[in-house]
Enzyme design. Structure first.
Site, PDB file in Angstrom:
ATOM      1  CG  HIS A  34     -19.581  39.652 -29.996  1.00 43.16           C
ATOM      2  ND1 HIS A  34     -18.562  39.714 -29.085  1.00 43.16           N
ATOM      3  CD2 HIS A  34     -20.568  38.934 -29.409  1.00 43.16           C
ATOM      4  CE1 HIS A  34     -18.928  39.066 -27.984  1.00 43.16           C
ATOM      5  NE2 HIS A  34     -20.137  38.581 -28.159  1.00 43.16           N
ATOM      6  CG  ASP A  43     -16.475  37.044 -34.900  1.00 42.19           C
ATOM      7  OD1 ASP A  43     -16.511  35.837 -34.605  1.00 42.19           O
ATOM      8  OD2 ASP A  43     -16.974  37.939 -34.190  1.00 42.19           O
ATOM      9  CD  GLN A  54     -23.394  33.558 -32.754  1.00 40.19           C
ATOM     10  OE1 GLN A  54     -24.106  32.576 -32.953  1.00 40.19           O
ATOM     11  NE2 GLN A  54     -23.138  33.995 -31.533  1.00 40.19           N
ATOM     12  CE  LYS A  82     -20.272  32.330 -29.383  1.00 34.71           C
ATOM     13  NZ  LYS A  82     -21.197  32.856 -28.390  1.00 34.71           N
ATOM     14  CB  CYS A 141     -21.356  41.097 -26.447  1.00 30.75           C
ATOM     15  SG  CYS A 141     -21.326  40.287 -24.867  1.00 30.75           S
TER      16      CYS A 141
HETATM   17  C1  LIG Z   1     -20.212  37.098 -33.367  1.00 26.81           C
HETATM   18  C2  LIG Z   1     -19.436  36.716 -32.142  1.00 26.81           C
HETATM   19  N1  LIG Z   1     -18.117  36.915 -32.112  1.00 26.81           N
HETATM   20  C3  LIG Z   1     -17.371  36.578 -31.054  1.00 26.81           C
HETATM   21  C4  LIG Z   1     -17.941  36.023 -29.935  1.00 26.81           C
HETATM   22  C5  LIG Z   1     -17.072  35.671 -28.767  1.00 26.81           C
HETATM   23  O1  LIG Z   1     -17.037  34.298 -28.585  1.00 26.81           O
HETATM   24  P1  LIG Z   1     -16.405  33.700 -27.250  1.00 26.81           P
HETATM   25  O2  LIG Z   1     -17.086  34.384 -26.124  1.00 26.81           O
HETATM   26  O3  LIG Z   1     -16.700  32.247 -27.349  1.00 26.81           O
HETATM   27  O4  LIG Z   1     -14.958  33.999 -27.284  1.00 26.81           O
HETATM   28  C6  LIG Z   1     -19.316  35.805 -29.902  1.00 26.81           C
HETATM   29  C7  LIG Z   1     -19.979  35.254 -28.694  1.00 26.81           C
HETATM   30  O5  LIG Z   1     -21.148  35.447 -28.448  1.00 26.81           O
HETATM   31  C8  LIG Z   1     -20.083  36.157 -31.036  1.00 26.81           C
HETATM   32  O6  LIG Z   1     -21.407  35.980 -31.061  1.00 26.81           O
END
Ligand SMILES: Cc1ncc(COP(=O)(O)O)c(C=O)c1O
Length: 413
Positions: free
Chosen positions: A124, A201, A204, A227, A367
């Site tokens: 992401h 990370d 998800q 999430k 993203c």
């Molecule tokens: C794999 C992954 N990493 C990081 C993020 C970023 O999360 P946040 O926007 O809650 O900070 C997301 C959000 O969609 C994501 O899917």
């Protein structure tokens, strides 16, 4: 134990309230953000209306009670991911902020020009851009592990790219586009053998699979409350205690200090060293309720339910003519996120047509523009599932796709 989806749905007011075009809401965008059970909404509301006070500052009753609740959530989170101690849990605004914290506070103090950071092609933007910014500041090199032909993490390519120069490996626990789940235990063991630190990370992964940081032995883990049924504006950075000790804070202000003089300061103990300013207290308390809710349903039950859903979605999508599914086609090491395109429709048209049937999906690049490039598309439609989704939702999605296509064909005649 199989989940009683109809009963679970009654815990979420959105499913009681949101009917459009005489159709109930089919929510398939939990990878973007998950809905909130009533108990989470109530916990936030109760805090504001009955228990509100600032944390770790006041000497009066309300402040002391708020502090106790706020810190008890830290303990709950530590238990949820099996951290050694709540002192390893830093509150942030979300996974994005957690990753930025690692890049800034660990990256800037421990890495130097020429050092390498390994990422994967699945990442992401939130797990690419902070590292690009670090590269631009101090001259580290980013190395990307490619995906296999069946859209898995390529362990051979990873082993080849890992070297004594690698200082950080930062990998998604589950791709938000393809659902791919890399083997984090093996990735971490190989990185540690070369002396590199590992950041996962977990934005998800943590809501769906749970994670045991001691078993994985990862050094950092980032994730978001919103999430996993909790409020927005709250995230977590897990960090091994010894790493937190050597990292300098990034934001300065109230509460991250031990002592301040006009010409200097000393830092507070962990985790407060990384928590400057008045935090999102109500959000944290709501997040605690979300974790309690997940625990009461049972993470293992959620995992089994999602595994079943994943198998069903894969079967239905693969047998439906015109659906082009991106990502692994078996449920093995794969989460319940499905990116697809349908016939020659643009993903935004798919999204709008489904919306007409009150089915909420995501359409766009998610993203993950570099990954879109690898897939050879500009955007995809994405349906993502959570504990409140049933097989019936899958059927409604597929039927609506087929109907939409018929509708569009007739419209252009
Ligand atoms: C794999 C992954 N990493 C990081 C993020 C970023 O999360 P946040 O926007 O809650 O900070 C997301 C959000 O969609 C994501 O899917």
């Amino acid at each position: 134990m199989p989940l009683d989806i109809e009963k679970i749905k009654t815990d979420f007011p959105i499913f009681r309230n949101t009917h459009r075009n005489n159709k109930p809401l089919v929510y398939l965008d939990s990878a973007a953000t998950a809905h909130k059970p009533q108990c989470v909404i109530d916990a936030e509301s109760k805090f504001y209306s009955e228990d509100y006070g600032t944390v770790r500052r006041g000497i009066y009753f309300l402040s002391a009670m708020a502090t106790e609740k706020y810190e008890s959530v830290r303990k709950l989170i530590a238990e949820f991911i099996q951290a050694s101690s709540p002192t390893e849990i830093v509150y942030t605004r979300g996974a994005t902020e957690s990753i930025n914290l690692v890049a800034r506070c660990y990256g800037e103090s421990q890495l130097k020009a020429g050092d390498e950071i390994i990422l994967s092609e699945f990442e992401h933007h939130s797990n690419i851009v902070p590292w690009l910014m670090l590269r631009d500041r101090i001259g580290v090199k980013l190395v990307y592990v490619r995906s296999t032909r069946d859209w898995r993490f390529d362990m051979d390519d990873y082993s080849d790219k890992l070297s004594e120069r690698t200082k950080i490996v930062s990998i998604t626990g589950m791709s938000n586009v393809l659902g791919t789940m890399p083997d984090l235990k093996a990735i971490t063991a190989l990185a540690h053998a070369k002396g590199a630190k590992v950041h996962i990370d977990g934005a998800q992964l943590v809501p769906h699979m749970g994670i045991n940081v001691k078993f994985l032995d990862c050094d950092f883990l980032s994730f978001s409350s919103h999430k996993m049924l909790g409020p927005t504006g709250v995230g977590v950075l897990y960090m091994k205690r010894e790493l937190g000790e050597i990292m300098s804070p990034w934001q300065g202000g109230g509460d991250m200090i031990e002592y301040v003089q006009f010409d200097g300061f000393t830092t507070n103990e962990l985790p407060y060293k990384f928590e400057a300013g008045t935090p999102n207290m109500a959000g944290v308390i709501g997040f605690g309720k979300a974790i309690e809710y997940i625990n009461s349903v049972g993470l293992i039950n959620i995992m089994m339910h999602e595994r079943e859903t994943t198998e069903y979605v894969l079967r239905r999508m693969l047998e439906t003519e015109g659906i082009q599914l991106y990502g692994p086609t078996t449920a093995e090491n794969r989460g319940s996120v499905f990116s697809f395109n349908y016939k020659d429709l643009h993903s935004h048209d798919i999204g709008s047509m489904l919306d007409f049937n009150n089915i909420a999906i995501r359409a766009g690049h998610h993203c993950a523009q570099p990954l879109m490039g690898k897939l050879g598309v500009i955007s995809t439609a994405r349906a993502s599932f959570y504990l409140y989704n049933s097989k019936e939702d899958v059927n409604i999605l597929i039927d609506a796709l087929q109907q939409s296509e018929r509708f569009l064909k007739n419209a252009v005649r």
